[in-house]
Design a protein around this motif. Structure first.
Motif, PDB file in Angstrom:
ATOM      1  N   ASP A 529       0.878  -1.244  -0.119  1.00 19.22           N
ATOM      2  CA  ASP A 529       0.037   0.080  -0.020  1.00 19.22           C
ATOM      3  C   ASP A 529       0.814   1.217   0.142  1.00 19.22           C
ATOM      4  OD1 ASP A 529      -2.430   1.672   0.202  1.00 19.22           O
ATOM      5  OD2 ASP A 529      -1.889   1.857   2.196  1.00 19.22           O
ATOM      6  N   THR A 531       0.796   3.853   1.734  1.00 17.04           N
ATOM      7  CA  THR A 531       1.262   4.153   3.159  1.00 17.04           C
ATOM      8  C   THR A 531       2.654   3.972   3.421  1.00 17.04           C
ATOM      9  OG1 THR A 531      -0.071   2.536   4.206  1.00 17.04           O
ATOM     10  CG2 THR A 531      -1.102   4.586   4.047  1.00 17.04           C
ATOM     11  N   ARG A 590      -7.938  -0.411   0.266  1.00 17.71           N
ATOM     12  CA  ARG A 590      -7.462  -0.298   1.700  1.00 17.71           C
ATOM     13  C   ARG A 590      -8.021   1.201   2.322  1.00 17.71           C
ATOM     14  NH1 ARG A 590      -2.932  -2.456  -1.039  1.00 17.71           N
ATOM     15  NH2 ARG A 590      -2.250  -4.415  -0.037  1.00 17.71           N
ATOM     16  N   HIS A 591      -8.505   2.017   1.035  1.00 16.90           N
ATOM     17  CA  HIS A 591      -8.462   3.383   1.562  1.00 16.90           C
ATOM     18  C   HIS A 591     -10.201   3.764   1.058  1.00 16.90           C
ATOM     19  CE1 HIS A 591      -4.515   3.975   1.983  1.00 16.90           C
ATOM     20  NE2 HIS A 591      -4.273   3.297   1.017  1.00 16.90           N
ATOM     21  N   LEU A 592     -10.584   2.962   0.105  1.00 17.14           N
ATOM     22  CA  LEU A 592     -12.081   3.308  -0.353  1.00 17.14           C
ATOM     23  C   LEU A 592     -12.631   2.128  -0.874  1.00 17.14           C
ATOM     24  CD1 LEU A 592     -11.559   6.725  -2.500  1.00 17.14           C
ATOM     25  CD2 LEU A 592     -12.846   6.361  -0.276  1.00 17.14           C
ATOM     26  N   ASN A 608      -6.706   8.600  -5.865  1.00 20.12           N
ATOM     27  CA  ASN A 608      -5.907   7.568  -5.317  1.00 20.12           C
ATOM     28  C   ASN A 608      -4.115   7.537  -5.994  1.00 20.12           C
ATOM     29  OD1 ASN A 608      -5.547   5.592  -3.255  1.00 20.12           O
ATOM     30  ND2 ASN A 608      -5.176   4.065  -4.586  1.00 20.12           N
ATOM     31  N   THR A 611      -3.152  10.913  -4.294  1.00 19.40           N
ATOM     32  CA  THR A 611      -2.971  10.929  -2.878  1.00 19.40           C
ATOM     33  C   THR A 611      -1.590  10.173  -2.596  1.00 19.40           C
ATOM     34  OG1 THR A 611      -5.304  11.406  -2.590  1.00 19.40           O
ATOM     35  CG2 THR A 611      -3.830  10.499  -0.894  1.00 19.40           C
ATOM     36  N   GLU A 759      -8.831   6.286   7.575  1.00 13.96           N
ATOM     37  CA  GLU A 759      -9.027   6.088   6.210  1.00 13.96           C
ATOM     38  C   GLU A 759     -10.205   6.739   5.769  1.00 13.96           C
ATOM     39  OE1 GLU A 759      -6.603   5.417   4.181  1.00 13.96           O
ATOM     40  OE2 GLU A 759      -5.316   4.492   5.211  1.00 13.96           O
ATOM     41  N   PRO A 760     -10.405   7.438   4.428  1.00 13.60           N
ATOM     42  CA  PRO A 760     -11.685   7.805   4.186  1.00 13.60           C
ATOM     43  C   PRO A 760     -12.914   6.809   4.320  1.00 13.60           C
ATOM     44  CG  PRO A 760      -9.857   8.203   2.626  1.00 13.60           C
ATOM     45  CD  PRO A 760      -9.336   7.442   3.579  1.00 13.60           C
ATOM     46  N   ARG A 761     -12.786   5.486   3.914  1.00 17.80           N
ATOM     47  CA  ARG A 761     -13.850   4.516   4.038  1.00 17.80           C
ATOM     48  C   ARG A 761     -14.215   4.170   5.341  1.00 17.80           C
ATOM     49  NH1 ARG A 761     -12.784  -0.836   1.284  1.00 17.80           N
ATOM     50  NH2 ARG A 761     -14.933  -0.952   2.262  1.00 17.80           N
ATOM     51  N   ASP A 762     -13.320   4.468   6.305  1.00 20.82           N
ATOM     52  CA  ASP A 762     -13.782   4.550   7.710  1.00 20.82           C
ATOM     53  C   ASP A 762     -14.210   5.823   8.655  1.00 20.82           C
ATOM     54  OD1 ASP A 762     -13.232   1.637   7.668  1.00 20.82           O
ATOM     55  OD2 ASP A 762     -11.011   2.126   8.037  1.00 20.82           O
ATOM     56  N   SER A 763     -14.171   6.889   7.546  1.00 21.47           N
ATOM     57  CA  SER A 763     -14.609   8.076   8.175  1.00 21.47           C
ATOM     58  C   SER A 763     -15.923   8.592   8.218  1.00 21.47           C
ATOM     59  CB  SER A 763     -13.643   9.215   7.370  1.00 21.47           C
ATOM     60  OG  SER A 763     -14.303   9.448   6.224  1.00 21.47           O
TER      61      SER A 763
END
Length: 854
Positions: A529, A531, A590-592, A608, A611, A759-763
């Protein structure tokens, strides 16, 4: 650079026809073209000639690449007729080909005058005895490149490479056979100018212009004054090495050099004996105006005129421009390993770079105006160095001249990439000839600061499992460590050289060791990833990147799939990376969540890519001075394709270009994870890549998504020019209460950095609530966007409004109540309306992707 003005030159670019010269190629059009030729363009190539004749579709569209593979398996013959008027008997006539692609036989009036096998060279052929008074027929027969490469691979011995054609068996642009971003469209043709030159007595041959400077003092480099201004007291050194070609019986003569553009016009000269040969002329210039990289000073250029005269007659003239500067590569061992720092005029330069590939697969189509457009975009992205990658070409003089004018440094690879190369004949002599010619040709350019022997070839042998496949055969090591550095020393001698990239500066150290020299990062993207970019702190990052699709206008022009999906047939043709779609998906999920809607998928993958690279660049800059450079893969594309580029194959900027501009800001505030006193935490890092001190109060806040301040810290800072300051954040700022709905904001003046805990998907990002107004302004429109809630990475996709519309910024994050003003340039006569501009598929944000997942 201009051709000598005193010799008579007749361009031979008109009246050409091309025909197929192959038998047995199972393609009806090839058989038809064997008897009936087509009009040919010179400079050009067979693919564009056939397209111009309406005989083949555009290879860049849909799956036409596969349909047109037969072209590279055909021999082709180019023919023209030109008129020559006989002169006096003491004239010498030479055919000058600046570029033949690639395996060619040249005939004049039925007599063979040359056989060539190197796209990277020019050729000068004496045809004095063959020219007829009146009409003359010139024929160039090209051998089919695909079977030629196959045959040469067997003749030289097969060697590992990364393609499905053995490009390493011949001296042709490697990427012309396809790459993991490139189309497989092996070309033939007269790809650079051709002319007939006539001269008497003597002419100038190769001219090398070596301009350097001795810097008297640069207190800024020692940190002894507040402003890191240009060095003072510089002395310029100009050395011109001119080869003179003489006819039998020619008298001795004089090579003179005149320098203009500074204080006065100094001159110097040297005598050349009757039998010709090299002349060396030296000039010393006091108080020279130094040439600087962009962001460090001005780019003054001096005119250089070289003349040759004998018996009082001026016989030849040659002109160029150059600039005075010093350059070295600091590879000093230190406590961390081995440095890799470009030093210009005794000042270390933090490289904000990008890799450059040929800007079109049909390279003759890249003219000065197109180079200028790419360099405009490079400047927009804050780029100060372009690495001309070894799988392409040695670019035209226009490219380097424009880089000289703009202060964009160039790193020039020799034409070796991702393969093992035979060091046996006939390749060895071709390699030496091309190297000598191109090193000499590029010597005047102050922007050129580094020669590099190869791309990833040493790494491939040492760590990719190539060694057992070689079975003891040569693989290029002798080129990179002996031949090429010797050529650079003899023909140039003013610029540093490295054998390969990556390179650790010690054969005993793995070539891609992050602690030593230059590094390439491809585990991230291929397996990890983005990150994980933060896992390595290299001394210099020469290659890294993340894929994204071309802009919507480019994608939908090139692919007519219905329905268009991430895996529809045309999309797969325009994705050349191994498991590219899978890597895109794994890199996003992992992000969206992966969108099912194609429009959302396109925006998500574009976001992606941008970023990922911005995270990498800010991380690398935050570790200055241990890390001294970042060269992203890649600035540009050669056709419409999903790739790592910031500018797509139709010349449109992708969101990545704007991300690079943000990450390359001269004054950068970035929030980074840091381990301090044995504990993981966050730090605000201030990077001051300017000549002025940067002073003020750094304010760092932990905020809720609604803008509520939850914790705050501030500190007075004074960041010296060209330095980095790291401020560890207190726990109450660096630790989230509710990670999904909180962020950290650090700012100093207008510069700010943001850190999101989730992460965006968890925000907790909600659908964007925006107020948008549109008004006209010179050149287009002004779009004002005000956010009522947190809106991340607001992006106006201008190409969806009109294919030629451009916006000045993208990826703008707005806190509640903040406003952004965007400027949209449109062609004359194009009108926009507020409803179109604010449409959800045009005015994009990360919020939309998070909300769609819910």
């Amino acid at each position: 650079m201009t051709h000598p003005s005193s010799r008579r030159t007749a361009p031979l670019h008109t009246g050409w026809t091309a025909r197929s010269a192959s038998a047995g190629v199972p393609e009806p059009l090839a058989e038809r073209l064997a008897g009936q030729g087509v009009a040919a363009t010179v400079p050009g190539c067979i693919h564009t000639d056939l397209m111009a004749a309406g005989l083949i579709p555009d290879p860049y569209l849909d799956d036409h690449e596969r349909l047109l593979g037969w072209i590279g398996r055909c021999d082709w013959e180019y023919t023209t007729t030109f008129t020559h008027e006989a002169g006096t008997g003491d004239e010498h006539h030479e055919l000058a080909f600046d570029g033949l692609d690639t395996v060619a036989t040249v005939l004049l009036n039925g007599t063979e005058v040359a056989r060539t096998a190197n796209q990277h060279r020019s050729y000068r052929l004496d045809v004095t005895e063959l020219l007829a008074d009146g009409d003359n027929e010139l024929v160039v027969r090209f051998a089919a490149p695909v079977p030629y490469a196959d045959a040469q691979s067997l003749a030289l011995g097969q060697r590992p490479q990364v393609n499905h054609h053995p490009f390493n068996a011949m001296r042709k642009m490697a990427a012309n056979f396809g790459w993991d971003w490139g189309i497989d469209a092996a070309t033939v043709g007269i790809w650079r100018p051709v002319r007939l030159e006539t001269w008497r007595t003597a002419r100038l041959g190769t001219v090398r212009v070596l301009a350097t400077a001795s810097v008297g003092r640069d207190e800024a480099a020692q940190g002894t004054r507040d402003q890191a201004g240009p060095a003072e007291g510089a002395r310029g050194h100009l050395e011109v090495r001119a080869d003179v070609v003489t006819a039998p019986g020619a008298p001795s003569g004089t090579v003179s050099v005149r320098l203009a553009g500074g204080r006065g016009e100094p001159t110097a000269s040297a005598t050349v004996p009757a039998d010709g040969g090299p002349a060396v002329v030296r000039l010393e210039v006091d108080d020279v105006d130094l040439w600087w990289p962009r962001g460090h000073g001005a780019q003054p250029l001096y005119d250089v005129e070289v003349t040759f005269a004998a018996d009082g007659a001026l016989l030849d003239t040659w002109r160029t421009r150059t600039g005075f500067r010093s350059v070295r590569l600091d590879q000093t061992p230190d406590d961390d390993g081995t440095s890799f720092t470009l030093v210009v005029n005794d000042r270390p330069v933090w490289v904000k770079g990008a890799n450059w590939i040929p800007d079109d697969a049909f390279v003759h189509r890249v003219d000065r105006a197109r180079y200028a457009r790419r360099l405009d975009q490079a400047e927009q992205a804050g780029i100060n160095l372009l690495r001309v990658w070894g799988g392409g070409i040695y670019e035209a003089d226009d490219f380097y001249e424009l880089c000289d004018e703009r202060g964009i440094l160039t790193w020039q690879d020799f034409a070796f990439a991702c393969a093992a190369y035979s060091e046996d004949e006939p390749l060895r002599s071709e390699v030496e000839a091309e190297a000598r010619e191109n090193v000499a040709r590029l010597t005047p350019h102050p922007s050129l600061v580094l020669w590099n022997g190869s791309n990833e070839n040493v790494w491939g042998v040492r760590e990719w499992g190539w060694e057992p496949l070689l079975a003891g055969r040569s693989w290029g090591w002798g080129y990179y460590t002996e031949l090429l550095p010797a050529v650079v020393a003899e023909e140039d001698g003013t610029r540093p050289y490295t054998p390969s990239s990556p390179w650790s500066d010690d054969p005993a150290v793995p070539p891609n060791d992050p602690d030593h020299g230059s590094m390439h990062s491809w585990e991230v993207w291929n397996r990890l990833d983005w990150t994980r970019y933060r896992d390595d702190v290299p001394r210099f990052m020469a290659e890294f990147g993340w894929q994204g699709p071309p802009t919507w206008a480019t994608l939908t022009r090139a692919i007519s799939d219905d329905p268009l999906t991430p895996e529809s047939p045309g999309m797969q043709v325009h994705q050349k990376a191994i498991e590219g779609h899978k890597k895109l998906s794994l890199g996003l999920v992992r992000h969206l969540a992966i969108p099912d809607d194609m429009d959302d998928w396109h925006w998500a993958m574009s976001w992606n890519q941008a970023t990922a690279v911005q995270v990498a660049v800010e991380h690398l800059r935050s570790w200055s001075p241990r890390c001294t450079g970042s060269v992203v893969w890649q600035l540009n594309d050669c056709w419409p394709v999903t790739s790592w580029s910031a500018v797509d194959g139709d010349e449109r900027p992708k969101p990545l270009l704007y991300a690079l501009r943000h990450a390359h800001a001269d004054r950068l505030v970035t929030v980074q994870p840091r381990r301090t006193h044995g504990r993981d935490g966050l730090a605000a890092v201030l990077v001051n890549d300017s000549d002025e001190r940067w002073s003020g109060d750094v304010v760092v806040q932990r905020l809720g998504d609604d803008g509520t301040e939850l914790a705050k810290a501030h500190e007075r800072v004074d960041v010296a020019p060209r330095t980095t300051f790291t401020l560890p954040l207190p726990d109450d700022v660096a630790t989230a209460g509710e990670a999904a709905g909180e962020l950290v904001r650090a700012h100093l003046g207008d510069a700010r950095g943001l850190w999101f805990f989730a992460e965006p998907r968890d925000s907790a990002l909600a659908a964007p609530v925006l107020e948008t107004t549109l008004e006209t302004c010179p050149g287009g429109y002004r779009v004002r966007v005000r956010a009522q809630n947190l809106v991340r990475d607001l992006t106006l996709l201008a190409d969806k409004l009109h294919p030629d519309a451009r916006v000045d910024d993208q990826l703008v994050t707005l806190l509640p109540g903040e406003e952004a003003t965007l400027h949209v340039a449109v062609p004359d006569g194009v009108t926009l309306d507020a409803e179109a501009v604010s449409a959800p598929r045009v005015l994009r944000s990360l919020n939309q992707l998070v909300e769609a997942d819910r």
